[in-house]
Design a protein around this motif. Structure first.
Motif, mmCIF file in Angstrom:
data_model
loop_
_atom_site.group_PDB
_atom_site.id
_atom_site.type_symbol
_atom_site.label_atom_id
_atom_site.label_comp_id
_atom_site.label_asym_id
_atom_site.label_seq_id
_atom_site.Cartn_x
_atom_site.Cartn_y
_atom_site.Cartn_z
ATOM 1 N N TYR A 542 34.325 14.675 44.569
ATOM 2 C CA TYR A 542 32.943 14.724 45.041
ATOM 3 C C TYR A 542 31.957 14.849 43.888
ATOM 4 C CZ TYR A 542 33.423 19.823 44.358
ATOM 5 O OH TYR A 542 33.636 21.083 43.827
ATOM 6 N N PHE A 543 30.698 14.518 44.207
ATOM 7 C CA PHE A 543 29.547 14.852 43.375
ATOM 8 C C PHE A 543 28.837 16.038 44.026
ATOM 9 C CE2 PHE A 543 30.117 10.373 42.264
ATOM 10 C CZ PHE A 543 29.983 10.421 40.878
ATOM 11 N N ARG A 544 28.264 16.912 43.195
ATOM 12 C CA ARG A 544 27.560 18.080 43.728
ATOM 13 C C ARG A 544 26.237 18.279 43.005
ATOM 14 N NH1 ARG A 544 29.455 24.259 42.750
ATOM 15 N NH2 ARG A 544 29.069 23.517 40.640
ATOM 16 N N LEU A 545 25.209 18.564 43.780
ATOM 17 C CA LEU A 545 23.930 19.007 43.255
ATOM 18 C C LEU A 545 23.736 20.450 43.694
ATOM 19 C CD1 LEU A 545 21.682 15.898 44.065
ATOM 20 C CD2 LEU A 545 22.779 16.475 41.887
ATOM 21 N N SER A 546 23.348 21.318 42.751
ATOM 22 C CA SER A 546 23.340 22.745 43.046
ATOM 23 C C SER A 546 22.118 23.428 42.450
ATOM 24 C CB SER A 546 24.611 23.400 42.483
ATOM 25 O OG SER A 546 24.593 24.794 42.655
ATOM 26 N N TYR A 547 21.631 24.425 43.192
ATOM 27 C CA TYR A 547 20.570 25.304 42.691
ATOM 28 C C TYR A 547 20.923 26.739 43.066
ATOM 29 C CZ TYR A 547 16.238 27.957 42.405
ATOM 30 O OH TYR A 547 15.301 28.917 42.113
ATOM 31 N N ILE A 548 20.825 27.648 42.069
ATOM 32 C CA ILE A 548 21.107 29.067 42.287
ATOM 33 C C ILE A 548 19.984 29.885 41.675
ATOM 34 C CG2 ILE A 548 22.680 30.986 41.808
ATOM 35 C CD1 ILE A 548 24.933 28.981 41.476
ATOM 36 N N TYR A 549 19.505 30.857 42.442
ATOM 37 C CA TYR A 549 18.655 31.914 41.880
ATOM 38 C C TYR A 549 19.240 33.227 42.350
ATOM 39 C CZ TYR A 549 14.792 35.080 40.990
ATOM 40 O OH TYR A 549 14.037 36.140 40.557
ATOM 41 N N ASP A 550 19.855 33.973 41.407
ATOM 42 C CA ASP A 550 20.528 35.212 41.790
ATOM 43 C C ASP A 550 20.746 36.069 40.553
ATOM 44 O OD1 ASP A 550 21.819 37.074 43.432
ATOM 45 O OD2 ASP A 550 22.810 35.488 44.567
ATOM 46 N N VAL A 551 21.379 37.223 40.753
ATOM 47 C CA VAL A 551 21.616 38.173 39.677
ATOM 48 C C VAL A 551 23.106 38.255 39.407
ATOM 49 C CG1 VAL A 551 21.758 40.140 41.251
ATOM 50 C CG2 VAL A 551 21.140 40.524 38.860
ATOM 51 N N ASN A 552 23.466 38.411 38.151
ATOM 52 C CA ASN A 552 24.871 38.607 37.817
ATOM 53 C C ASN A 552 24.984 39.492 36.592
ATOM 54 O OD1 ASN A 552 23.993 36.689 35.922
ATOM 55 N ND2 ASN A 552 26.062 35.841 35.717
ATOM 56 N N VAL A 553 26.220 39.791 36.201
ATOM 57 C CA VAL A 553 26.518 40.657 35.063
ATOM 58 C C VAL A 553 26.764 39.788 33.834
ATOM 59 C CG1 VAL A 553 28.170 42.324 34.138
ATOM 60 C CG2 VAL A 553 27.504 42.447 36.535
ATOM 61 N N PRO A 554 26.218 40.121 32.668
ATOM 62 C CA PRO A 554 26.494 39.339 31.456
ATOM 63 C C PRO A 554 27.998 39.225 31.198
ATOM 64 C CG PRO A 554 24.735 40.916 31.052
ATOM 65 C CD PRO A 554 25.298 41.246 32.391
ATOM 66 N N GLY A 555 28.411 38.018 30.891
ATOM 67 C CA GLY A 555 29.827 37.788 30.645
ATOM 68 C C GLY A 555 30.541 37.106 31.791
ATOM 69 N N TYR A 556 29.881 37.002 32.951
ATOM 70 C CA TYR A 556 30.465 36.313 34.095
ATOM 71 C C TYR A 556 29.651 35.062 34.362
ATOM 72 C CZ TYR A 556 33.370 40.363 34.874
ATOM 73 O OH TYR A 556 34.286 41.364 34.720
ATOM 74 N N SER A 557 30.252 33.908 34.199
ATOM 75 C CA SER A 557 29.524 32.649 34.200
ATOM 76 C C SER A 557 29.464 32.046 35.593
ATOM 77 C CB SER A 557 30.198 31.655 33.244
ATOM 78 O OG SER A 557 29.622 30.389 33.358
ATOM 79 N N TYR A 558 28.281 31.568 35.964
ATOM 80 C CA TYR A 558 28.133 30.856 37.228
ATOM 81 C C TYR A 558 28.879 29.535 37.218
ATOM 82 C CZ TYR A 558 24.540 33.896 39.219
ATOM 83 O OH TYR A 558 23.867 34.950 39.764
ATOM 84 N N ASP A 588 27.450 18.092 39.241
ATOM 85 C CA ASP A 588 28.870 18.067 38.891
ATOM 86 C C ASP A 588 29.553 16.861 39.498
ATOM 87 O OD1 ASP A 588 29.746 21.226 38.084
ATOM 88 O OD2 ASP A 588 27.931 20.999 39.278
ATOM 89 N N TYR A 589 30.597 16.430 38.810
ATOM 90 C CA TYR A 589 31.574 15.530 39.415
ATOM 91 C C TYR A 589 32.940 16.187 39.279
ATOM 92 C CZ TYR A 589 34.849 11.771 40.213
ATOM 93 O OH TYR A 589 35.893 11.023 40.694
ATOM 94 N N VAL A 590 33.630 16.371 40.415
ATOM 95 C CA VAL A 590 34.924 17.048 40.438
ATOM 96 C C VAL A 590 35.961 16.104 41.043
ATOM 97 C CG1 VAL A 590 36.224 19.007 41.339
ATOM 98 C CG2 VAL A 590 33.838 19.303 40.638
ATOM 99 N N LYS A 591 37.097 15.998 40.377
ATOM 100 C CA LYS A 591 38.158 15.103 40.829
ATOM 101 C C LYS A 591 39.513 15.779 40.627
ATOM 102 C CE LYS A 591 40.520 11.186 41.613
ATOM 103 N NZ LYS A 591 40.656 10.543 42.935
ATOM 104 N N ASP A 592 40.312 15.869 41.715
ATOM 105 C CA ASP A 592 41.680 16.360 41.643
ATOM 106 C C ASP A 592 42.629 15.176 41.730
ATOM 107 O OD1 ASP A 592 40.975 19.080 41.566
ATOM 108 O OD2 ASP A 592 40.825 19.164 43.756
#
Length: 861
Positions: A542-558, A588-592
């Protein structure tokens, strides 16, 4: 690797029982086959004692259609065909053939006579007898001869090998409360019960919930090594529709012995490796006794009993029959476990292996594994499973065309799911009991009933986290409420579309409101599926278009996964108030691929803002604050997991641990000046993880990892190791490290965890009965920070956070490696694990602890 029995699985067992007791079901009528069949039934007993004989092979003469007697000696054999006789065979007894009339039902009562016995019960076990030893022990001398001849007796000793396989797997609940069975709710669907099932030698009333059959062809070439499995027919029926049927089948096959080979050193079953009684080192762990010498026709056999030296180890007890024709082959085998073995929830395990002569050798003809599980050993509801496999039509040293062996190792015929009832009657190697045959009819009826569909909907929402509304699923339910230091109480709602909405376009997202920060956060993903498969199922394309606005801890990657909920909702040790608000746009483009190679190509724009007590300050004289840090990057990630098997969940897919490695490679490049990108740099990341099995010493998980960043960047863009200040033990994090304690631009790492499965604690008096398990962990991180990225030596960067008001501060990873090691005790009350972690370096950092205690909820077999 160990397959985890997690809380969702425990919930699933309990919930299925409850949901079935609240349905309004009516009696289903069995679908009768219109064709005339030959049917034989009856009972087999010992001619001398009149005691029933179990596991007697009953077969139509001149065919591969067979069955075996149950504990009561009863059998039923039927098929379409003109067969005129039936043969009865059991190791130690004289075979017997009976004539029958084809196309009719025949009732037979068979009395089998014992074969000529030369020596019986020559070994007597006594606690006051002579001390057991291997030296000058004829039983040990015999087993060493069996070991010496293992390779020549395995079918894989041939240059080429072919055989057919019929596999049957069933799962049922039993020990159901009489109050439920005889109550008003259950009275309307008692037709679902199997009242003729025999479990551990006793007749039981059971509720079948899963049943599958498979026919396949197997091909083997020794040099160069190649194995090809072709699935020719399969059929499955499943009450527990809210679980991944394919994943459940894989999981249950692993549980009940996917390929039990007595000639291998270790046998994988019930998520663990058991040492075979004829492994190379079996005399060091087993006690052997000669108990019988049997003459069957012209064959002379020795019966060897064996038992573990230590009852708590992962070992079998039982007996094997060994030929005395100079080949010392195994002619029959019974494997059981004792009640003191260090396994949870297991009530019994019984394995029977029958071997048939082929060209002067004995090869496996039938494998039957029965195991039942329950929360309590002797009471309460339990789960019973049985996996029966027949191996027929062996062909040796007959090579096929070379091009055939270039095919895929695992293949499925396009017509595999189209086989009808007649096909199965003609090709099924074994015969189903009447109750087994009715399972298909009963469950098909259930699937068409509204009340059952409602119950399944509720179960799916509870166990999978999404409430299915047809085109739309509401959830994840577990994320509706949470709490963290920065945002206070957090309310979240979300959902996703399903194929009923559109098979190509999928939408997923959530919105959240936090009381303390008064912020509205959220995420929206749009997927364009190229294979018309939902993004949350395997395989992806698939192809994916994404938008995130949120909080996280440094060192943990979205970019990998949003660990927000698991991290922020945990209890913490020490002080931590470093957070980052992120706005992330990505494509993104993701292929298995079929060989479990996965490709992920990403374009993203990330705008981040410090939160909590974290500040972004330039290292200039004025310590100028930075409100936003923006990066634009392109990346490619490759993941390779050879021979991977997965369980497909409603949100994530989970890999079933095995001996094969999992390799990840990732390269990202950031562009300055593109969509407000502030820096240009390149990041190379790689890791490889593998589980090593050490037989009786358990297993070890090893991960090698490395990261190198090229370019000059401020500390938020440097490599931040995954720390862990929660009270839970996290195997992939540094459990004695504080959040954002270290930054670097290059490192190599080594993580090792060893599980001994109770090998040592089981041998300590007073502790051996507790079934505790030992763990060792060791992690090393070695790297550094070049001067160009160190704000103490280079301008144009951000100052590293300093320790104040209880905060621990951030430091450059120096030439001294970071090292932590731990010891753990698991299986406490069967569900808890405690790990004591010691930190060996950087002990002068403020606020850190040399020792930390971690706890984890880890119910496991």
């Amino acid at each position: 690797m160990r397959i985890k029995f997690n809380p969702k699985q425990a919930l699933f067992w309990a919930f299925v029982i409850l949901l079935l007791f609240n349905q309004q079901l009516s009696l289903a009528q069995a679908i009768q086959n219109a064709q005339v069949a030959t049917d034989v039934s009856g009972r087999v007993v010992d001619a001398a004692t009149s005691q029933p004989l179990a596991n007697v092979t009953v077969k139509f003469t001149g065919s591969n259609i067979a069955t075996s007697t149950n504990k009561a000696g009863e059998f039923e054999l039927n098929t379409i065909g003109s067969y005129k006789s039936v043969i009865f065979a059991l190791v130690g007894y004289q075979s017997q053939t009976k004539s029958i009339k084809p196309g009719q039902s025949t009732q037979l009562n068979i009395r089998l006579h014992v074969g000529q016995t030369q020596l019986k019960e020559v070994t007597i076990s006594s606690r006051h007898g002579k001390r057991y030893k291997n030296k000058d022990n004829p039983a040990v001398e015999l087993i060493r001869k069996v070991i010496a001849h293992k390779n020549e007796n395995r079918p894989q000793n041939a240059d080429y090998l072919q055989y057919d396989q019929y596999e049957r797997l069933g799962l049922s609940f039993y020990h159901l409360s009489p109050n439920f069975i005889n109550g008003g709710f259950f009275s309307k669907y008692k037709f679902m019960l199997d009242t003729a099932m025999v479990i551990n030698g006793q007749p039981q009333t059971a509720l079948p919930v899963y049943f599958s059959e498979k026919l396949s062809q197997h091909y083997y070439r020794k040099k160069p090594s190649k194995t090809i499995d072709i699935l020719t027919a399969q059929k499955q029926i499943n009450i527990i529709k809210f679980l991944d049927t394919v994943g459940l089948d894989i999981y249950m096959n692993r549980m009940y012995g996917n390929n039990i080979d007595i000639y291998q050193n270790n046998i994988f079953i019930i998520t663990d490796q058991f040492l075979s009684p004829i492994s190379n080192h079996s005399p060091d762990y087993y006690k052997f006794f000669i108990t019988d010498t049997i003459q069957v026709g012209n064959e002379k056999l020795i019966e060897l009993n064996f038992t573990p030296r230590n009852k708590g180890d992962l070992l079998f007890e039982g007996k094997i029959l060994v030929t005395l024709d100079g080949h010392y082959a195994v002619q029959g085998c019974e494997l059981n476990v004792n009640k003191n073995i260090n396994l949870n929830f297991l009530r019994s395990l019984k394995i029977n292996l029958d071997f048939t002569p082929y060209n002067g050798r004995y090869y496996l003809n039938k494998s039957d594994v029965k195991a039942d599980f329950g929360i309590f050993r002797n009471r309460g509801a339990a789960v019973f499973g049985e996996r029966t496999v027949f191996y027929t039509n062996y062909i040796f040293n007959t090579p096929l065309d070379k091009q055939f062996y270039q095919g895929k190792s695992s293949q499925t015929l396009p017509t595999a799911n189209n086989a009808d009832t007649t096909y199965w009657l003609q090709h099924r190697t074994d015969t189903l009991t009447k109750q087994q045959a009715l399972v298909y009819t009963h469950i098909n009826k259930l699937e068409g009933m509204k009340s059952f569909r409602t119950a399944t909907w509720i179960a799916s929402a509870v166990t999978g986290g999404y409430a299915d509304l047809g085109p739309f699923q509401f959830g994840p339910i577990g994320n509706f409420f949470s709490y963290d230091y920065v945002e206070g109480l957090r309310f979240q709602v979300g959902g996703r579309t399903t194929p009923k909405f559109n098979k190509t376009i999928y939408l997923e997202g959530y919105t959240a409101y936090s009381t303390k920060s008064s912020k509205v956060e959220g995420e929206l993903n749009t997927y364009f599926s190229l294979n018309k498969t939902p993004f949350y199922t395997y395989p992806n394309n698939y192809f994916r278009l994404s938008y995130i606005y949120d909080v996280n801890v440094p060192g943990y990657s979205y970019s990998i996964t949003n660990n927000l909920d698991a991290t922020l909702s945990s209890f913490y040790t020490g002080t931590s108030d470093y957070f980052v608000y992120s706005k992330l746009f990505s494509a993104d483009y993701v292929k298995d691929f079929e060989n479990h190679l996965s490709l992920d190509v990403t374009l993203s724009n990330w705008d981040q803002q410090a939160a909590g007590t974290l500040l972004y300050l330039r290292n200039d004289e004025a310590n100028t604050p930075v409100n936003n840090l923006t990066t634009t990057e392109a990346g490619i990630r490759l993941r390779y997991a050879p021979h991977e098997q997965i369980i497909q969940g409603t949100q994530y897919r989970r890999t079933i641990y095995s001996k094969y490695p999992i390799i990840n490679l990732q390269v990202t490049h950031d562009f300055k000046g593109v969509f407000n990108g502030s820096y240009t740099f390149t990041d190379f990341n790689a890791n490889i993880a593998k589980r090593f099995y050490f037989s009786q010493l358990g297993y070890g998980d090893v991960t090698l990892l490395g990261n190198y960043l090229m370019g000059k960047v401020p500390f938020p863009l440097l490599i931040i190791p995954p720390a862990n200040q929660s009270i839970a033990y996290l195997p992939d994090s540094y459990n004695a490290m504080d959040y954002l304690e270290f930054v670097s631009d290059h490192y190599v790492g080594f993580n090792f965890t060893q599980s001994f499965n109770g090998f040592f604690l089981n041998k300590i008096p007073l502790l051996d009965g507790l079934k505790l398990r030992e763990f060792l962990s060791f992690k090393v991180l070695y790297g550094g920070l070049r001067n160009e990225n160190n704000p103490l030596y280079s301008t144009g960067l951000y100052s590293l956070p300093t320790a104040f008001s209880g905060q621990n501060g951030t430091f450059a990873l120096g030439n001294t490696p970071y090292i932590e090691g731990g010891v753990g005790i698991g299986n406490i009350f069967k569900i808890l694990r405690l790990d004591l972690i010691r930190r060996f370096d950087y002990l002068d950092h403020p606020g850190i602890s040399t020792y930390v205690l971690k706890v984890s909820f880890d119910p496991d077999f």
